[in-house]
Design an enzyme around this catalytic site. Structure first.
Site, mmCIF file in Angstrom:
data_model
loop_
_atom_site.group_PDB
_atom_site.id
_atom_site.type_symbol
_atom_site.label_atom_id
_atom_site.label_comp_id
_atom_site.label_asym_id
_atom_site.label_seq_id
_atom_site.Cartn_x
_atom_site.Cartn_y
_atom_site.Cartn_z
ATOM 1 N N LYS A 142 0.861 -1.185 0.000
ATOM 2 C CA LYS A 142 0.000 0.000 0.000
ATOM 3 C C LYS A 142 0.896 1.234 0.000
ATOM 4 O O LYS A 142 1.773 1.353 0.868
ATOM 5 C CB LYS A 142 -0.885 0.041 1.249
ATOM 6 C CG LYS A 142 -2.143 -0.775 1.133
ATOM 7 C CD LYS A 142 -3.054 -0.437 2.304
ATOM 8 C CE LYS A 142 -4.301 -1.285 2.298
ATOM 9 N NZ LYS A 142 -5.114 -1.049 3.517
ATOM 10 N N GLU A 184 0.361 -0.931 16.532
ATOM 11 C CA GLU A 184 0.156 -1.727 15.303
ATOM 12 C C GLU A 184 0.563 -3.189 15.528
ATOM 13 O O GLU A 184 0.062 -4.081 14.865
ATOM 14 C CB GLU A 184 0.942 -1.132 14.128
ATOM 15 C CG GLU A 184 0.374 0.184 13.590
ATOM 16 C CD GLU A 184 -0.849 0.018 12.688
ATOM 17 O OE1 GLU A 184 -1.374 -1.106 12.535
ATOM 18 O OE2 GLU A 184 -1.303 1.043 12.137
ATOM 19 N N LYS A 220 0.684 -10.829 8.255
ATOM 20 C CA LYS A 220 0.303 -9.884 7.191
ATOM 21 C C LYS A 220 0.519 -10.523 5.827
ATOM 22 O O LYS A 220 -0.310 -10.397 4.928
ATOM 23 C CB LYS A 220 1.096 -8.578 7.328
ATOM 24 C CG LYS A 220 0.692 -7.571 6.254
ATOM 25 C CD LYS A 220 0.931 -6.151 6.620
ATOM 26 C CE LYS A 220 0.344 -5.241 5.537
ATOM 27 N NZ LYS A 220 0.525 -3.840 5.795
ATOM 28 N N GLU A 230 -7.438 -5.852 -1.087
ATOM 29 C CA GLU A 230 -8.381 -5.484 -0.028
ATOM 30 C C GLU A 230 -9.836 -5.494 -0.472
ATOM 31 O O GLU A 230 -10.548 -4.498 -0.373
ATOM 32 C CB GLU A 230 -8.020 -4.098 0.554
ATOM 33 C CG GLU A 230 -8.648 -3.892 1.934
ATOM 34 C CD GLU A 230 -8.178 -2.618 2.615
ATOM 35 O OE1 GLU A 230 -7.011 -2.596 3.045
ATOM 36 O OE2 GLU A 230 -8.961 -1.664 2.694
ATOM 37 N N ARG A 234 -8.382 -8.494 3.987
ATOM 38 C CA ARG A 234 -7.313 -7.529 4.310
ATOM 39 C C ARG A 234 -7.841 -6.376 5.160
ATOM 40 O O ARG A 234 -7.086 -5.718 5.865
ATOM 41 C CB ARG A 234 -6.635 -7.023 3.024
ATOM 42 C CG ARG A 234 -5.439 -6.134 3.325
ATOM 43 C CD ARG A 234 -4.545 -5.888 2.129
ATOM 44 N NE ARG A 234 -3.447 -5.016 2.517
ATOM 45 C CZ ARG A 234 -2.403 -4.740 1.761
ATOM 46 N NH1 ARG A 234 -2.302 -5.264 0.559
ATOM 47 N NH2 ARG A 234 -1.452 -3.933 2.191
ATOM 48 N N ASN A 238 -7.179 -3.194 9.120
ATOM 49 C CA ASN A 238 -7.595 -1.818 9.443
ATOM 50 C C ASN A 238 -8.271 -1.744 10.811
ATOM 51 O O ASN A 238 -8.923 -0.741 11.132
ATOM 52 C CB ASN A 238 -8.575 -1.293 8.383
ATOM 53 C CG ASN A 238 -7.940 -1.235 7.013
ATOM 54 O OD1 ASN A 238 -6.730 -1.035 6.896
ATOM 55 N ND2 ASN A 238 -8.731 -1.414 5.973
ATOM 56 N N HIS A 245 -8.180 6.959 12.172
ATOM 57 C CA HIS A 245 -7.814 7.994 11.195
ATOM 58 C C HIS A 245 -8.499 9.318 11.519
ATOM 59 O O HIS A 245 -7.916 10.391 11.367
ATOM 60 C CB HIS A 245 -8.198 7.554 9.778
ATOM 61 C CG HIS A 245 -7.169 6.658 9.146
ATOM 62 N ND1 HIS A 245 -7.381 6.021 7.951
ATOM 63 C CD2 HIS A 245 -5.925 6.297 9.547
ATOM 64 C CE1 HIS A 245 -6.312 5.300 7.644
ATOM 65 N NE2 HIS A 245 -5.416 5.451 8.603
HETATM 66 N N1 GLY Z 1 -1.936 -1.213 6.925
HETATM 67 C C1 GLY Z 1 -2.969 -2.044 6.492
HETATM 68 C C2 GLY Z 1 -2.699 -2.784 5.225
HETATM 69 O O1 GLY Z 1 -1.584 -2.766 4.734
HETATM 70 O O2 GLY Z 1 -3.582 -3.380 4.668
#
Ligand code: GLY
Length: 352
Positions: A142, A184, A220, A230, A234, A238, A245
């Site tokens: 991303k 995170e 991940k 996503e 995925r 979030n 955010h």
């Molecule tokens: N930071 C969330 C993702 O990479 O999907």
């Protein structure tokens, strides 16, 4: 050294270990055919590690240029992005050349977006220097910059060609960057791995750094391999971000990303308990582990301030918000909530 291999639209290695920046002085498969490299970094990280990276790449036979921008989320803009693109063009970098993203989430997202779009896309290497970038943003492709309307609203999916996570660089991380990265990291335990959550409760992240980064990026990797763009699973990554955010934006970016995400995770857990998705104990355990890592858990804004700030979020879709809600520690689900009901969720989550 640990190596995790990602098989997505591009296959690449994530290397985790001590002294890895120095190992880039030996030619790597990813350097094949490249004559030049552009390091993109900020004015805090570059003076610390830029020279070491530059020396290594020069020893490997590359001509190195460095683009250094002022640090902070406020610089993750179209104007910094345009300056970086012009910098590459003025130095005549070709499609065979490389970008190195040296830094935290801002440098990684910005440099990745530059690499995704310069000459319609060139290869890039992520060299994360914060825990947050190591466990999350440097992996998965991303890339983005922020627009005035909101975070990460212009970007692309563009997988790196290599991720080099040199754990020595974390020694200079300021305390609040450890905390931001811890949020995170804890996220992985909370949304999908109760054993990892327990290990993070029992042993501080710093005392098991390589193993922790390895577990997070393996989780991940598995998700990105199943849902790179996503469309479903995925979104679990979030967790805490839909509210987080908005908190980050309303704070004027005085809260670090991870601090805002911690507030987001604690708030959605409280709301999920109130709406019957999980037990009150799950919400309390969520708050407890975040506090252990020095993170904030209280939502300092009103429900109407938050819902206004959430309007431009990518997760708002056709009048519906996607919320990631916990069912237990280590298990979350994705639900859709109509925009008209979001203030109720925020109030239940503890909005002022
Ligand atoms: N930071 C969330 C993702 O990479 O999907």
């Amino acid at each position: 050294m640990k190596t995790v291999t990602v098989h997505a639209s591009k296959d690449y290695e994530i290397r985790i270990g001590s002294g890895l920046i120095g190992t880039l002085s030996s030619p790597q498969p990813v350097f094949d055919n490249a004559a030049s490299a552009a390091i993109i970094s900020d004015d805090i990280v570059f003076p610390l590690y830029g020279e070491a990276l530059q020396r290594a790449l020069e020893a490997a036979g590359l001509t190195v240029f460095s683009f250094v921008f002022p640090h902070g989320e406020k610089e993750k803009t179209l104007s910094t992005y345009a300056r970086a693109l012009n910098f590459l063009a003025e130095r005549r970098l070709s499609r065979k050349d490389l970008v190195f993203a040296l830094g935290g989430g801002v440098a990684g997202d910005l440099a990745g977006f530059v690499a995704a779009t310069y000459l319609r896309g060139i290869r890039y290497v992520q060299v994360p220097t914060t825990l947050l970038a190591a466990v999350d943003s440097s992996v998965g492709g991303k890339t983005a910059v922020d627009l005035e309307a909101g975070k990460n609203l212009a970007g692309a999916f563009h997988q790196p060609s290599l991720v080099v996570c040199d754990t020595d660089v974390f020694q200079t991380l300021p305390e609040e960057q450890w905390q931001s990265g811890a949020a995170e990291t804890v996220k992985y335990g909370l949304f999908g791995n109760a054993a990892f959550y327990r290990s993070l409760r029992e042993t501080p992240i710093r005392d098991q750094l390589e193993a922790v980064i390895g577990t997070a990026v393996t989780m991940k990797r598995d998700i990105v391999e199943r849902d790179e763009f996503e469309t479903g699973e995925r979104m679990l990554l979030n967790y805490g971000h839909t509210f987080g955010h908005a908190v980050e934006r309303l704070s004027g970016y005085t809260l670090l990303h991870g601090q805002a995400v911690a507030i987001g995770m604690a708030s959605i857990a409280r709301a999920a308990a109130a709406y019957g998705y999980c037990s009150r104990e799950t919400a309390l355990e969520t708050e407890d582990i975040l506090r252990r890592y020095g993170l904030p858990t209280e939502l300092p804004f009103t429900a109407s301030e938050m819902s206004e700030a959430m309007k431009s979020d990518k997760k708002a879709d056709g009048g519906m918000y996607r919320l990631i809600v916990p069912e237990a520690i280590g298990a979350c689900r994705i639900i859709s909530v109509p925009a008209g009901e979001i203030e109720g969720w925020l109030t239940a989550g503890g909005a002022k």
